[in-house]
Design an enzyme around this catalytic site. Structure first.
Site, short mmCIF file in Angstrom:
data_model
loop_
_atom_site.label_atom_id
_atom_site.label_comp_id
_atom_site.label_asym_id
_atom_site.label_seq_id
_atom_site.Cartn_x
_atom_site.Cartn_y
_atom_site.Cartn_z
N CYS A 1 -6.63 -6.78 -11.50
CA CYS A 1 -6.72 -5.67 -12.47
C CYS A 1 -5.33 -5.32 -13.01
O CYS A 1 -5.03 -4.14 -13.26
CB CYS A 1 -7.38 -4.44 -11.88
N LYS B 1 -9.52 3.06 0.41
CA LYS B 1 -8.41 2.17 0.77
C LYS B 1 -7.68 2.68 2.01
O LYS B 1 -6.67 2.13 2.41
CB LYS B 1 -7.43 2.07 -0.39
N HIS C 1 -1.95 -0.82 -12.54
CA HIS C 1 -3.35 -1.24 -12.46
C HIS C 1 -4.04 -0.80 -13.75
O HIS C 1 -3.65 0.20 -14.35
CB HIS C 1 -3.97 -0.53 -11.25
N GLN D 1 -2.30 2.78 -3.71
CA GLN D 1 -1.74 1.86 -2.70
C GLN D 1 -0.62 2.52 -1.90
O GLN D 1 -0.07 1.90 -1.00
CB GLN D 1 -1.20 0.59 -3.36
N ASP E 1 0.13 7.32 -9.34
CA ASP E 1 -1.05 6.62 -8.83
C ASP E 1 -0.76 6.24 -7.38
O ASP E 1 -0.01 5.29 -7.12
CB ASP E 1 -1.32 5.39 -9.71
#
Ligand code: C6P
Length: 414
Positions: A367, A227, A124, A204, A201
């Site tokens: 993104c 999220k 991202h 997700q 990261d």
């Protein structure tokens, strides 16, 4: 079959009762942000109605209540991600801010000219642009891992690309486009063999997968609460204590100091060294409620539900003539994010026509512009699932896609 009682879960999400233009809302844009259960919404109003006060400052009852609740969430987060110590958990605004914190504070202290920062091609922009800036400033180089045909990290090439010049490996735990689950532990071991560190990261990843920073063997782990059933405005930076202790503060001002003189100041200890100014108290407290909600469901059940719904979506979408579905074909190897293109229909048109049918998906580059370039597309349509989505909603997505095909003059659907 998963053990989630989806009908019961849905009752906790008032927004799912929304009717848009006479159509029942089918929300398949969970990778952008998830909805919030009543428990989380009530936690926010309860804070403002019952004990709205600043933290770490007052000695009055409400301030103590707010401080206890706020600091309690640090412990909840630490338990949820398997962190050894609560002082390793830092509240930020979101994933993006957490990565910027590391890039500014750790990066500018540790990355030297000629060093290499290794990224995956599916990052991202949040896990790319801060490293581009750092590399430009420090005359370091960005190196990109390679992907296999079905969008997984090519580990053979990773063994070649991660080496003595590598200072940092920064990778997503789960791609927000391909759904790919990254072999983080293997990459961490490779990085550590070469005295580099690894930032993961988890934006997700942690909402969908049982996650332990100890098992991932990473050095930094970042994610956003919005999220994973929590409110917007709260992110987490987890880092190993010895690394965080050696880093300078990112922002300066109140709360992050231990003493201030006219000409110099001393910094507070972890984690407050990295939390300057009044934090997002209400939303941090509500984030704790969101995590507890997921813990009560059980992350193994959350994952099993998503594998089931993703497998069904891959099968049903595969019935469409002219469709390209990106990422691994096996639902067990990916998250509940399905990006696709239908030949002859622009993803934005698809998104708009689906919206007219009450189905909310995302369309665009997500993104991830460099990844779009690799895929040789301008953008994709993307459906993404969470705990409250049903197989029936996948059927409604299919019905809406057929409607889109009709509107566009039968270019695609069988
Ligand atoms: N992806 C999506 O629709 P923030 O905005 O800081 O909370 O999260 C940024 C981010 C970082 N990494 C990954 C893998 C992400 O997916 C995201 C956010 C959303 O895919 C919004 S662009």
């Amino acid at each position: 079959m998963s053990n989630l009682d989806v009908e019961k879960i849905r009752q906790d999400f008032p927004i799912l009762d929304r009717v848009i233009d006479g159509k029942r809302l089918v929300y398949l844009d969970n990778a952008a942000t998830s909805h919030k259960p009543v428990q989380v919404i009530k936690s926010i109003s309860n804070y403002y109605e019952q004990y709205n006060s600043n933290v770490h400052r007052g000695i009055h009852t409400m301030s103590e209540e707010a401080t206890t609740a706020y600091e309690g969430v640090r412990e909840t987060v630490a338990n949820f991600i398997g962190a050894k110590e609560t002082c390793e958990v830092i509240f930020t605004r979101n994933t993006t801010e957490a990565i910027n914190l590391v890039a500014y504070s750790w990066g500018r202290q540790n990355v030297l000219p000629g060093d290499e920062i290794v990224l995956s091609p599916m990052e991202h922009h949040s896990n790319l642009v801060p490293w581009q800036q750092l590399a430009q400033e420090r005359e370091a180089k960005l190196v990109f891992l390679e992907l296999t045909e079905d969008g997984q990290i090519n580990m053979e090439s990773a063994k070649q690309l991660i080496g003595s010049k590598t200072r940092l490996v920064a990778v997503t735990q789960m791609s927000n486009v391909l759904g790919t689950i990254t072999p983080v532990t293997e990459l961490a071991r490779l990085a550590h063999q070469h005295n580099a560190i690894i930032l993961v990261d988890g934006a997700q990843g942690v909402p969908h997968l049982k996650t332990s920073v100890a098992e991932l063997e990473c050095d930094f782990y970042v994610f956003s609460l919005h999220k994973m059933l929590g409110p917007t405005g709260v992110g987490i930076l987890w880092g190993k204590k010895e690394i965080l202790n050696a880093m300078p503060p990112f922002m300066f001002g109140g709360d992050m100091i231990s003493s201030v003189h006219r000409d110099k100041s001393r910094w507070n200890e972890l984690p407050w060294k990295f939390e300057a100014g009044t934090p997002n108290i209400a939303d941090v407290i509500a984030s704790g409620v969101a995590i507890e909600y997921l813990q009560n469901l059980g992350m193994d059940n959350v994952r099993a539900h998503e594998v089931e719904i993703t497998a069904y979506a891959l099968k049903r979408l595969g019935e469409i003539k002219g469709i390209t579905i990106y990422g691994p074909k096996d639902a067990n190897l990916r998250g509940g994010v399905v990006a696709f293109n239908v030949e002859g229909i622009h993803p934005h048109d698809l998104g708009q026509i689906l919206s007219d049918s009450g189905v909310a998906i995302r369309a665009g580059h997500h993104c991830c512009q460099p990844l779009m370039k690799d895929l040789k597309v301008m953008g994709t349509a993307r459906a993404s699932f969470y705990i409250y989505n049903t197989l029936e909603e996948v059927d409604l997505l299919m019905a809406a896609l057929k409607e889109a095909d009709k509107v566009m003059g039968h270019v695609a659907c069988r």
